[in-house]
Design an enzyme around this catalytic site. Structure first.
Site, PDB file in Angstrom:
ATOM      1  N   PHE A 160      -0.146   9.036   2.067  1.00 52.87           N
ATOM      2  CA  PHE A 160      -1.562   9.405   2.146  1.00 52.87           C
ATOM      3  C   PHE A 160      -1.882   9.721   3.613  1.00 52.87           C
ATOM      4  O   PHE A 160      -2.460   8.887   4.331  1.00 52.87           O
ATOM      5  CB  PHE A 160      -2.448   8.270   1.636  1.00 52.87           C
ATOM      6  N   PHE A 168      -1.763   5.891   5.772  1.00 52.27           N
ATOM      7  CA  PHE A 168      -0.828   4.892   5.266  1.00 52.27           C
ATOM      8  C   PHE A 168       0.014   5.499   4.144  1.00 52.27           C
ATOM      9  O   PHE A 168      -0.274   6.587   3.622  1.00 52.27           O
ATOM     10  CB  PHE A 168      -1.556   3.643   4.764  1.00 52.27           C
ATOM     11  N   GLU A 173       2.000   4.223   0.451  1.00 53.29           N
ATOM     12  CA  GLU A 173       2.158   3.167  -0.544  1.00 53.29           C
ATOM     13  C   GLU A 173       3.603   3.142  -1.032  1.00 53.29           C
ATOM     14  O   GLU A 173       4.139   4.160  -1.461  1.00 53.29           O
ATOM     15  CB  GLU A 173       1.239   3.402  -1.740  1.00 53.29           C
ATOM     16  N   ILE A 174       4.241   1.980  -0.929  1.00 53.25           N
ATOM     17  CA  ILE A 174       5.590   1.794  -1.470  1.00 53.25           C
ATOM     18  C   ILE A 174       5.441   1.314  -2.905  1.00 53.25           C
ATOM     19  O   ILE A 174       4.819   0.289  -3.175  1.00 53.25           O
ATOM     20  CB  ILE A 174       6.384   0.776  -0.627  1.00 53.25           C
ATOM     21  N   VAL A 175       6.040   2.066  -3.823  1.00 48.41           N
ATOM     22  CA  VAL A 175       5.867   1.785  -5.252  1.00 48.41           C
ATOM     23  C   VAL A 175       7.026   0.966  -5.810  1.00 48.41           C
ATOM     24  O   VAL A 175       6.834  -0.088  -6.409  1.00 48.41           O
ATOM     25  CB  VAL A 175       5.714   3.103  -6.043  1.00 48.41           C
ATOM     26  N   CYS A 235      11.162  -0.469  -4.973  1.00 53.80           N
ATOM     27  CA  CYS A 235      12.215  -0.691  -3.971  1.00 53.80           C
ATOM     28  C   CYS A 235      13.309  -1.522  -4.631  1.00 53.80           C
ATOM     29  O   CYS A 235      13.048  -2.638  -5.091  1.00 53.80           O
ATOM     30  CB  CYS A 235      11.670  -1.402  -2.734  1.00 53.80           C
ATOM     31  N   LEU A 241       1.699   0.006   2.822  1.00 52.80           N
ATOM     32  CA  LEU A 241       1.057  -0.950   1.929  1.00 52.80           C
ATOM     33  C   LEU A 241       1.884  -1.030   0.653  1.00 52.80           C
ATOM     34  O   LEU A 241       2.420  -0.018   0.196  1.00 52.80           O
ATOM     35  CB  LEU A 241      -0.373  -0.514   1.589  1.00 52.80           C
ATOM     36  N   ILE A 288      -4.652   3.256  -3.913  1.00 51.05           N
ATOM     37  CA  ILE A 288      -3.403   2.649  -4.388  1.00 51.05           C
ATOM     38  C   ILE A 288      -3.660   1.906  -5.675  1.00 51.05           C
ATOM     39  O   ILE A 288      -4.787   1.526  -5.995  1.00 51.05           O
ATOM     40  CB  ILE A 288      -2.798   1.691  -3.340  1.00 51.05           C
ATOM     41  N   TYR A 293      -1.722  -4.202  -9.017  1.00 52.27           N
ATOM     42  CA  TYR A 293      -0.766  -4.796  -9.955  1.00 52.27           C
ATOM     43  C   TYR A 293      -1.137  -6.245 -10.174  1.00 52.27           C
ATOM     44  O   TYR A 293      -1.289  -7.017  -9.217  1.00 52.27           O
ATOM     45  CB  TYR A 293       0.662  -4.696  -9.412  1.00 52.27           C
TER      46      TYR A 293
END
Length: 814
Positions: free
Chosen positions: A545, A550, A552-554, A556, A588, A619, A622
């Site tokens: 973004f 920033f 966003e890590i979805v 890993c 994030l 974002i 969860y």
């Protein structure tokens, strides 16, 4: 040399037969050939070469024969030499030796010999006495005669080899060398091989290449591990020096090869300069590793490596205990790493520039075997090229995140590509160590003996160290890939995306597969993929973004059978540096209970630096997960950060050692107080300045002389501290019921309520008393509570806030 014959041997007078040794009537027997199995190739690369053993018993037997012959009476020596010398009788006799008119097809056994000849016996070829063949030797010194006798036994040995050798190429070389030595006896000269080129045949040599390999791949290791690598290198070079090369015909039978003519040329050179001289010491001997280079090594390495490892397994019970681990465990890994560099056409270890770029570091890995020509000695040790050296970072940096280099979408990024922040001119930081002193210390810690002994897999090594080495060797690759609606999809990228979907699905079973598939193939998402042997073994899926600052890590994940190898840290490091390149400095992610520990190690925290308004609505939330963030520092070279920190620790350690040496001096005690002196300036104490102590500067330790002003300032600071969100654990004294055993651990408790009471009673006459009590609160908390506890974190955050307020009030240097 390329034809398989020995240049310079042509035109030698005399036939291929050997005169009857020792006077045997027409026998042509060879006394020095017993026990050699009729071939120079007496050993097939025995693993005993690891211990430096001599590769053939034939050479020892020849040496015994030579010693016996040299100790014989002079007439016996003349009889022996007369058989091989030309006739000197009047009448211009052209006889070049006592040759057998009809030599047998194979030399008879030595036990079939008859009585020795006499100098009065007539020559079988010219009828002159044998004494006429040695008249030129009457005044020759014993040393020269012994030298010629040594050549005689070498000739007889080669004669045996010629008759028993079945390979045509090898037989031709033996015969050419045989004629060369015969000519040397006739002319009383030294055997000299004539060729278009002389040793060394290629530069850099194998020894220099292996030396460069050790420096290139292992210069960062501590002394103990590095010494192990040097021992492995010595072991490998020793094997090559005594390795028996395949004949050209054997090589052709094994399979087609591209450079058959080149191999045949090298094989001929090897026989002439390295192999035969091991047994026939009349010929000058060179070590294989010093006159041949990567061309020969590439032609033999695969077969040699396979046979060495097989022999190691077969002979493991015979190996000495101290060598067993080295040979069975470390040696295979060493060979695998070396193999990649040997067959890589871009490896710097075969570059002359790599050798010329030496800084004088020396890793002696000579084998010490054989006669070493003086002009081939390694005079310099290659150093790491500049692009492999870690960039300089201010020693005053206190925070770090670890990171790696990345690539653009679908393309592998070159490791040597400079980072945008590397060229930025860094400002001088107060407290930095002078660069001249650092350079001086760096020169000392470059010595392998000065590097601390730590294991590659020990707690003192970086998590990403092994993975970083694999990337340098090309074992693993990193690519940022993604799906596209505008461009035609690349087949390999689509296959990698499918592989990533499978990895995420297996490693994240609580995540719906449909959801994983949708995000991995979503054009707005990209995935940093870890590729090994052409297949995906891990990755990080993310969405950038840029407008919000920033990413966003979805997802890993690394596949389970490749975990605990540092790949997870490797991935995150690559991702960080990729984002620095794209000017996005915040991550994030929502981490579940199993991933929190991993993200903490990668520099993530629950303390989010991005303003909430920036990410709310952007974002995905969860359920049951914790939002964590990571702020990147563009000034830090993340790819080599762990290496830099390790180097900095060594620099600091050396500086401390130097300082200790300087101040390790005993000064006399102060006697002025006995004379009535009440106080003295601190700087007048002998040796105090040598310890590094300095008087306080103008901005340091600023005391408020007005008691009311000091009280007011301290009261304001204390109110701010008590109002902080992390001050709640320290508001009142710890109750024994809430923390059993607390007062057995903490001898001097302190809390904010007690400090308030002390402040009201005007106890804090100086700022130092106030600071000492506040610091005691934080120290006590960290001493009693574990680092992962909430109290421990509160103490850290509140401490940072407190010192910020002290600076704002002018009570501490900013």
């Amino acid at each position: 040399i390329g034809s398989g014959s020995v240049p310079g041997a042509g035109g030698t007078e005399g036939s291929g037969s050997v005169p009857g040794a020792g006077g045997t009537e027409g026998s042509g027997s060879v006394p020095g050939a017993g026990g050699t199995e009729g071939s120079v190739r007496g050993t097939e690369g025995s693993f005993r070469g690891m211990e430096g053993s001599v590769p053939a018993v034939g050479s020892a037997r020849i040496a015994v024969k030579k010693a016996q012959l040299r100790s014989s009476p002079r007439p016996k020596k003349l009889e022996k030499l007369g058989v091989y010398s030309s006739c000197k009788a009047e009448g211009a006799c052209k006889c070049n030796g006592w040759k057998s008119p009809n030599p047998p097809p194979t030399p008879p056994r030595t036990d079939q010999q008859s009585n020795a000849v006499n100098l009065q016996d007539p020559c079988r070829s010219c009828s002159h006495t044998l004494g006429d063949h040695v008249t030129h030797l009457e005044n020759v010194s014993e040393d020269e005669m012994n030298r010629l006798l040594g050549i005689v036994l070498d000739v007889e040995y080669l004669y045996t080899c010629v008759h028993k050798e079945e390979d045509a190429d090898t037989k031709q070389v033996y015969f050419s060398l045989f004629k060369l030595l015969r000519k040397s006896i006739l002319q009383m000269g030294k055997p000299m091989l004539e060729a278009h080129d002389n040793p060394p045949f290629e530069r850099p040599s194998i020894e220099q290449g292996v030396n460069s390999f050790v420096q290139y791949k292992f210069s960062h290791l501590p002394s103990k591990e590095r010494q192990t690598i040097v021992e492995l290198a010595k072991m490998f070079l020793n094997q090559i020096n005594y390795w028996q090369l395949e004949t050209p015909s054997q090589r052709r039978q094994r399979g087609p090869n591209e450079d058959a003519a080149g191999y045949k040329a090298n094989y001929t050179r090897w026989l002439c300069y390295c192999n035969v001289p091991q047994f026939c010491d009349s010929l000058p001997r060179y070590e294989t590793t010093q006159i041949f280079g990567c061309t020969l090594l590439r032609s033999v390495f695969t077969v040699m490596r396979k046979q060495l490892l097989e022999q190691a397994r077969q002979e493991k019970d015979k190996l000495p205990p101290e060598k067993r681990t080295l040979i069975l465990t470390h040696f295979p890994k060493f060979l695998s790493m070396l193999e990649e560099e040997v067959y890589s056409h871009s490896s710097p270890i075969w570059s002359q520039e790599f050798l010329l770029g030496s800084t004088g570091l020396q890793i002696p890995i000579h084998t010490g075997a054989g006669v070493r020509p003086s002009n081939l000695a390694v005079t310099s040790k290659p150093a790491l090229p500049p692009e492999l050296l870690p960039p300089t970072v201010p020693l005053s940096l206190k925070k770090c995140c670890v990171c790696f280099v990345l690539c653009v979408v679908g393309e592998k990024r070159k490791p040597s590509e400079p980072l945008p922040h590397e060229d930025a001119k860094r400002q001088r930081v107060v407290g930095d160590i002078p660069q001249e002193l650092i350079n001086e210390v760096m020169a000392t810690i470059a010595d392998p003996a000065a590097i601390p002994e730590t294991n590659l897999l020990s707690a003192h090594s970086a998590r990403d160290e092994a993975a970083r080495l694999e990337e340098r060797r090309g074992v693993i690759e990193f690519h940022v890939i993604g799906n596209s609606l505008n461009q035609k999809p690349n087949k390999s990228i689509l296959m990698w995306l499918v592989g990533l979907q499978n990895v995420f699905s297996h490693q994240l079973p609580r995540m719906p597969k449909e959801y994983i598939t949708r995000l991995v193939f979503d054009p707005k998402h990209k995935t940093l993929s870890l590729i090994k042997d052409g297949r995906v073994i891990g990755g990080i899926c993310f969405r950038m973004f840029p407008s919000q600052g920033f990413t966003e890590i979805v997802f890993c994940a690394v596949t389970s059978n490749e975990q605990v190898k540092g790949y997870g840290t490797h991935l995150m490091n690559h991702l960080k540096e990729y984002h620095i390149k794209h000017d996005i400095l915040n991550f994030l992610t929502y981490a579940d209970e199993y991933a929190i520990g991993y993200f903490k190690k990668q520099g993530f925290s629950k303390d989010i630096k991005v303003p909430k308004a920036k990410y709310v609505g952007y974002i995905k939330d969860y359920e049951g997960a914790t939002l964590m963030g990571c702020e990147l520092n563009p000034s830090i070279p993340y790819t080599e950060f762990s290496v830099i920190i390790k180097k900095q620790k060594e620099i600091i350690k050396k500086l401390m050692e130097r300082k200790q040496v300087q101040i390790r001096k005993v000064y006399p005690g102060l006697s002025c107080f006995k004379e009535g002196v009440r106080q003295i300036p601190i700087e007048s104490i002998p040796g105090i300045r040598e310890t590094g102590w300095k008087p306080m500067g103008k901005g340091q330790g600023k005391e408020l002389k007005d008691p009311d002003q000091l009280y007011s300032t301290l009261k304001t600071i204390l109110q701010h501290v008590k109002s902080h969100q992390n001050a709640w654990p320290f508001m009142e004294p710890v109750k024994k019921t809430e923390a059993p055993g607390y007062y057995q651990v903490i001898r001097f408790p302190m809390d904010l309520k007690t400090m308030s009471e002390r402040l009201k009673s005007r106890y804090y006459a100086t700022r130092k008393l106030f600071m000492a009590d506040m610091q005691r609160i934080f120290t006590n908390c960290r001493e009693y509570n574990p680092p992962e506890s909430e109290y421990y974190k509160c103490a850290n955050l509140l401490e940072k806030f407190f010192y910020t307020k002290l600076k704002d009030a002018g009570l501490l240097e900013k």
